[in-house]
Scaffold this motif. Structure first.
Motif, PDB file in Angstrom:
ATOM      1  N   SER A 165       0.823  -1.203   0.000  1.00  0.00           N
ATOM      2  CA  SER A 165       0.000   0.000   0.000  1.00  0.00           C
ATOM      3  C   SER A 165       0.858   1.256   0.000  1.00  0.00           C
ATOM      4  CB  SER A 165      -0.921  -0.009   1.228  1.00  0.00           C
ATOM      5  OG  SER A 165      -1.704   1.150   1.278  1.00  0.00           O
ATOM      6  N   LEU A 168       2.598   1.298  -3.689  1.00  0.00           N
ATOM      7  CA  LEU A 168       1.712   1.511  -4.830  1.00  0.00           C
ATOM      8  C   LEU A 168       0.727   2.652  -4.620  1.00  0.00           C
ATOM      9  CD1 LEU A 168       0.746  -2.205  -5.551  1.00  0.00           C
ATOM     10  CD2 LEU A 168       2.423  -0.812  -6.786  1.00  0.00           C
ATOM     11  N   GLY A 169       0.431   2.944  -3.385  1.00  0.00           N
ATOM     12  CA  GLY A 169      -0.648   3.864  -3.049  1.00  0.00           C
ATOM     13  C   GLY A 169      -1.865   3.034  -2.681  1.00  0.00           C
ATOM     14  N   ASP A 171      -5.068   3.512  -3.021  1.00  0.00           N
ATOM     15  CA  ASP A 171      -6.106   3.394  -4.051  1.00  0.00           C
ATOM     16  C   ASP A 171      -5.722   2.375  -5.117  1.00  0.00           C
ATOM     17  OD1 ASP A 171      -7.580   5.294  -2.706  1.00  0.00           O
ATOM     18  OD2 ASP A 171      -6.884   6.954  -3.956  1.00  0.00           O
ATOM     19  N   THR A 172      -4.467   2.380  -5.524  1.00  0.00           N
ATOM     20  CA  THR A 172      -3.998   1.435  -6.536  1.00  0.00           C
ATOM     21  C   THR A 172      -4.081   0.011  -6.011  1.00  0.00           C
ATOM     22  OG1 THR A 172      -2.506   3.095  -7.444  1.00  0.00           O
ATOM     23  CG2 THR A 172      -2.062   0.804  -8.023  1.00  0.00           C
ATOM     24  N   LEU A 173      -3.671  -0.201  -4.776  1.00  0.00           N
ATOM     25  CA  LEU A 173      -3.716  -1.537  -4.198  1.00  0.00           C
ATOM     26  C   LEU A 173      -5.154  -2.036  -4.106  1.00  0.00           C
ATOM     27  CD1 LEU A 173      -2.118  -3.888  -3.022  1.00  0.00           C
ATOM     28  CD2 LEU A 173      -2.389  -2.821  -0.783  1.00  0.00           C
ATOM     29  N   ALA A 175      -7.667  -1.119  -5.938  1.00  0.00           N
ATOM     30  CA  ALA A 175      -8.114  -1.388  -7.303  1.00  0.00           C
ATOM     31  C   ALA A 175      -7.564  -2.721  -7.811  1.00  0.00           C
ATOM     32  CB  ALA A 175      -7.699  -0.247  -8.235  1.00  0.00           C
ATOM     33  N   LEU A 176      -6.289  -2.990  -7.549  1.00  0.00           N
ATOM     34  CA  LEU A 176      -5.690  -4.249  -7.989  1.00  0.00           C
ATOM     35  C   LEU A 176      -6.340  -5.455  -7.316  1.00  0.00           C
ATOM     36  CD1 LEU A 176      -1.894  -3.337  -8.050  1.00  0.00           C
ATOM     37  CD2 LEU A 176      -3.297  -3.981 -10.019  1.00  0.00           C
TER      38      LEU A 176
END
Length: 187
Positions: A165, A168-169, A171-173, A175-176
Protein backbone atom coordinates in the motif's frame (compact mmCIF):
# COMPACT_ATOMS: atom_id res chain seq x y z
CA UNK A 1 -5.98 -0.27 4.80
CA UNK A 2 -5.26 3.38 4.36
CA UNK A 3 -2.04 5.28 4.12
CA UNK A 4 -1.93 8.19 6.47
CA UNK A 5 -0.45 11.40 5.23
CA UNK A 6 1.90 12.93 7.74
CA UNK A 7 3.54 15.46 5.50
CA UNK A 8 6.11 13.02 4.16
CA UNK A 9 5.25 9.67 2.67
CA UNK A 10 7.39 6.78 1.54
CA UNK A 11 7.79 8.42 -1.86
CA UNK A 12 8.36 11.95 -0.56
CA UNK A 13 6.32 14.92 0.63
CA UNK A 14 2.56 14.63 0.36
CA UNK A 15 -0.21 17.10 0.77
CA UNK A 16 -3.35 16.21 2.70
CA UNK A 17 -6.43 18.32 3.06
CA UNK A 18 -7.28 19.35 6.60
CA UNK A 19 -9.66 16.82 8.13
CA UNK A 20 -12.00 17.21 11.00
CA UNK A 21 -11.57 15.47 14.31
CA UNK A 22 -14.63 13.35 13.58
CA UNK A 23 -13.13 12.08 10.31
CA UNK A 24 -9.81 11.29 11.97
CA UNK A 25 -11.57 9.42 14.78
CA UNK A 26 -13.66 7.45 12.28
CA UNK A 27 -10.55 6.52 10.27
CA UNK A 28 -8.68 5.42 13.40
CA UNK A 29 -11.69 3.37 14.50
CA UNK A 30 -11.86 1.68 11.07
CA UNK A 31 -8.15 0.87 11.26
CA UNK A 32 -8.58 -0.50 14.78
CA UNK A 33 -11.58 -2.57 13.67
CA UNK A 34 -9.64 -4.11 10.75
CA UNK A 35 -6.71 -4.96 13.04
CA UNK A 36 -9.06 -6.31 15.71
CA UNK A 37 -10.94 -8.60 13.30
CA UNK A 38 -7.67 -9.85 11.76
CA UNK A 39 -6.26 -10.65 15.20
CA UNK A 40 -9.53 -12.06 16.55
CA UNK A 41 -9.65 -14.58 13.72
CA UNK A 42 -5.95 -15.37 14.20
CA UNK A 43 -6.19 -15.83 17.98
CA UNK A 44 -9.52 -17.63 17.64
CA UNK A 45 -7.92 -20.22 15.38
CA UNK A 46 -5.05 -20.60 17.89
CA UNK A 47 -7.54 -21.09 20.74
CA UNK A 48 -9.60 -23.53 18.69
CA UNK A 49 -6.50 -25.58 17.86
CA UNK A 50 -5.38 -25.54 21.48
CA UNK A 51 -8.85 -26.60 22.60
CA UNK A 52 -8.91 -29.52 20.17
CA UNK A 53 -5.48 -30.71 21.33
CA UNK A 54 -6.47 -30.35 24.98
CA UNK A 55 -9.78 -32.18 24.44
CA UNK A 56 -7.96 -35.05 22.72
CA UNK A 57 -5.78 -35.36 25.83
CA UNK A 58 -8.84 -35.26 28.11
CA UNK A 59 -7.91 -31.87 29.60
CA UNK A 60 -10.93 -29.80 28.56
CA UNK A 61 -11.77 -26.85 26.35
CA UNK A 62 -10.20 -23.39 26.29
CA UNK A 63 -12.27 -20.25 26.61
CA UNK A 64 -12.68 -18.44 23.26
CA UNK A 65 -13.23 -15.15 25.09
CA UNK A 66 -9.49 -14.88 25.58
CA UNK A 67 -9.08 -14.59 21.80
CA UNK A 68 -11.50 -11.64 21.85
CA UNK A 69 -9.74 -9.88 24.73
CA UNK A 70 -6.27 -10.53 23.30
CA UNK A 71 -7.40 -9.22 19.91
CA UNK A 72 -8.54 -5.98 21.59
CA UNK A 73 -5.24 -5.57 23.43
CA UNK A 74 -2.99 -6.53 20.54
CA UNK A 75 -4.93 -4.43 18.00
CA UNK A 76 -4.02 -1.41 20.12
CA UNK A 77 -0.41 -2.63 20.30
CA UNK A 78 -0.38 -2.91 16.50
CA UNK A 79 -1.77 0.62 16.13
CA UNK A 80 0.99 1.95 18.39
CA UNK A 81 3.53 -0.09 16.41
CA UNK A 82 2.25 1.47 13.16
CA UNK A 83 2.52 4.96 14.66
CA UNK A 84 6.19 4.35 15.53
CA UNK A 85 6.71 2.80 12.06
CA UNK A 86 10.03 1.08 12.82
CA UNK A 87 10.46 -0.18 9.25
CA UNK A 88 10.36 3.23 7.56
CA UNK A 89 14.15 3.28 7.20
CA UNK A 90 13.91 0.18 4.99
CA UNK A 91 11.32 1.57 2.55
CA UNK A 92 13.93 2.47 -0.06
CA UNK A 93 15.08 -1.15 -0.15
CA UNK A 94 13.20 -4.06 -1.77
CA UNK A 95 9.79 -4.53 -0.12
CA UNK A 96 10.69 -7.88 1.36
CA UNK A 97 13.01 -6.16 3.87
CA UNK A 98 10.45 -3.95 5.63
CA UNK A 99 7.83 -6.72 5.42
CA UNK A 100 9.99 -9.31 7.19
CA UNK A 101 11.57 -6.80 9.58
CA UNK A 102 8.22 -5.43 10.77
CA UNK A 103 6.68 -8.91 11.07
CA UNK A 104 9.69 -10.02 13.13
CA UNK A 105 9.59 -6.96 15.42
CA UNK A 106 5.86 -7.24 16.00
CA UNK A 107 6.21 -10.96 16.74
CA UNK A 108 8.73 -10.10 19.45
CA UNK A 109 6.51 -7.30 20.74
CA UNK A 110 3.48 -9.64 20.89
CA UNK A 111 5.45 -12.20 22.88
CA UNK A 112 6.75 -9.58 25.33
CA UNK A 113 3.29 -8.01 25.78
CA UNK A 114 1.76 -11.48 26.27
CA UNK A 115 4.29 -12.32 28.98
CA UNK A 116 3.73 -8.95 30.72
CA UNK A 117 -0.06 -9.32 30.45
CA UNK A 118 0.04 -12.86 31.89
CA UNK A 119 2.38 -11.92 34.72
CA UNK A 120 0.20 -8.94 35.71
CA UNK A 121 -2.92 -11.14 35.66
CA UNK A 122 -1.10 -13.70 37.82
CA UNK A 123 0.03 -11.06 40.31
CA UNK A 124 -3.54 -9.75 40.54
CA UNK A 125 -4.66 -13.29 41.39
CA UNK A 126 -2.04 -13.65 44.13
CA UNK A 127 0.58 -15.65 42.25
CA UNK A 128 4.30 -14.94 42.23
CA UNK A 129 6.05 -13.72 39.10
CA UNK A 130 7.56 -17.17 38.56
CA UNK A 131 4.17 -18.85 38.88
CA UNK A 132 2.66 -16.29 36.50
CA UNK A 133 5.07 -16.76 33.62
CA UNK A 134 3.15 -18.25 30.69
CA UNK A 135 3.95 -21.61 29.17
CA UNK A 136 4.04 -20.45 25.56
CA UNK A 137 3.34 -23.17 23.01
CA UNK A 138 3.33 -25.87 25.65
CA UNK A 139 6.51 -24.65 27.30
CA UNK A 140 10.19 -24.85 26.60
CA UNK A 141 12.25 -23.48 23.77
CA UNK A 142 10.49 -25.66 21.17
CA UNK A 143 7.07 -24.30 22.18
CA UNK A 144 8.29 -20.70 22.17
CA UNK A 145 9.90 -21.10 18.74
CA UNK A 146 6.83 -22.84 17.38
CA UNK A 147 4.47 -20.07 18.46
CA UNK A 148 6.94 -17.41 17.31
CA UNK A 149 7.13 -18.89 13.80
CA UNK A 150 3.34 -19.22 13.58
CA UNK A 151 2.78 -15.61 14.69
CA UNK A 152 5.52 -14.38 12.34
CA UNK A 153 3.97 -16.22 9.39
CA UNK A 154 0.50 -14.93 10.31
CA UNK A 155 1.72 -11.31 10.52
CA UNK A 156 3.73 -11.40 7.28
CA UNK A 157 0.68 -11.02 4.96
CA UNK A 158 -0.50 -8.02 7.00
CA UNK A 159 2.84 -6.27 6.56
CA UNK A 160 3.01 -7.31 2.90
CA UNK A 161 -0.30 -5.57 2.22
CA UNK A 162 0.71 -2.58 4.34
CA UNK A 163 4.03 -2.08 2.54
CA UNK A 164 2.50 -2.71 -0.88
CA UNK A 165 0.00 0.00 0.00
CA UNK A 166 2.87 2.37 0.78
CA UNK A 167 4.67 1.51 -2.46
CA UNK A 168 1.71 1.51 -4.83
CA UNK A 169 -0.65 3.86 -3.05
CA UNK A 170 -3.72 2.69 -1.16
CA UNK A 171 -6.11 3.39 -4.05
CA UNK A 172 -4.00 1.44 -6.54
CA UNK A 173 -3.72 -1.54 -4.20
CA UNK A 174 -7.47 -1.59 -3.55
CA UNK A 175 -8.11 -1.39 -7.30
CA UNK A 176 -5.69 -4.25 -7.99
CA UNK A 177 -7.22 -6.44 -5.29
CA UNK A 178 -10.94 -5.73 -5.61
CA UNK A 179 -11.76 -4.29 -9.04
CA UNK A 180 -12.07 -5.95 -12.42
CA UNK A 181 -9.02 -5.47 -14.63
CA UNK A 182 -9.58 -2.85 -17.33
CA UNK A 183 -6.98 -4.31 -19.67
CA UNK A 184 -8.16 -7.45 -21.44
CA UNK A 185 -4.53 -8.53 -21.85
CA UNK A 186 -4.27 -9.20 -18.07
CA UNK A 187 -6.60 -12.21 -18.24
Amino acid sequence: MTVRSTGTGPAGPTEAPARGLKEKAAEEFRRFLVLFVYLWVLFGVFALNQGIVMREQGIGWTWQGLAFVNALVFAKVMMLFEMVDPGRWLRRRPLIYPILYEAFLLTLMFLVVHVIETVIAGLVHGKTIGESLPSIGGGGLAGLLSVSVIVFLALTPFFAVRNLSFALGADTLVALLFKEPQDEGRR
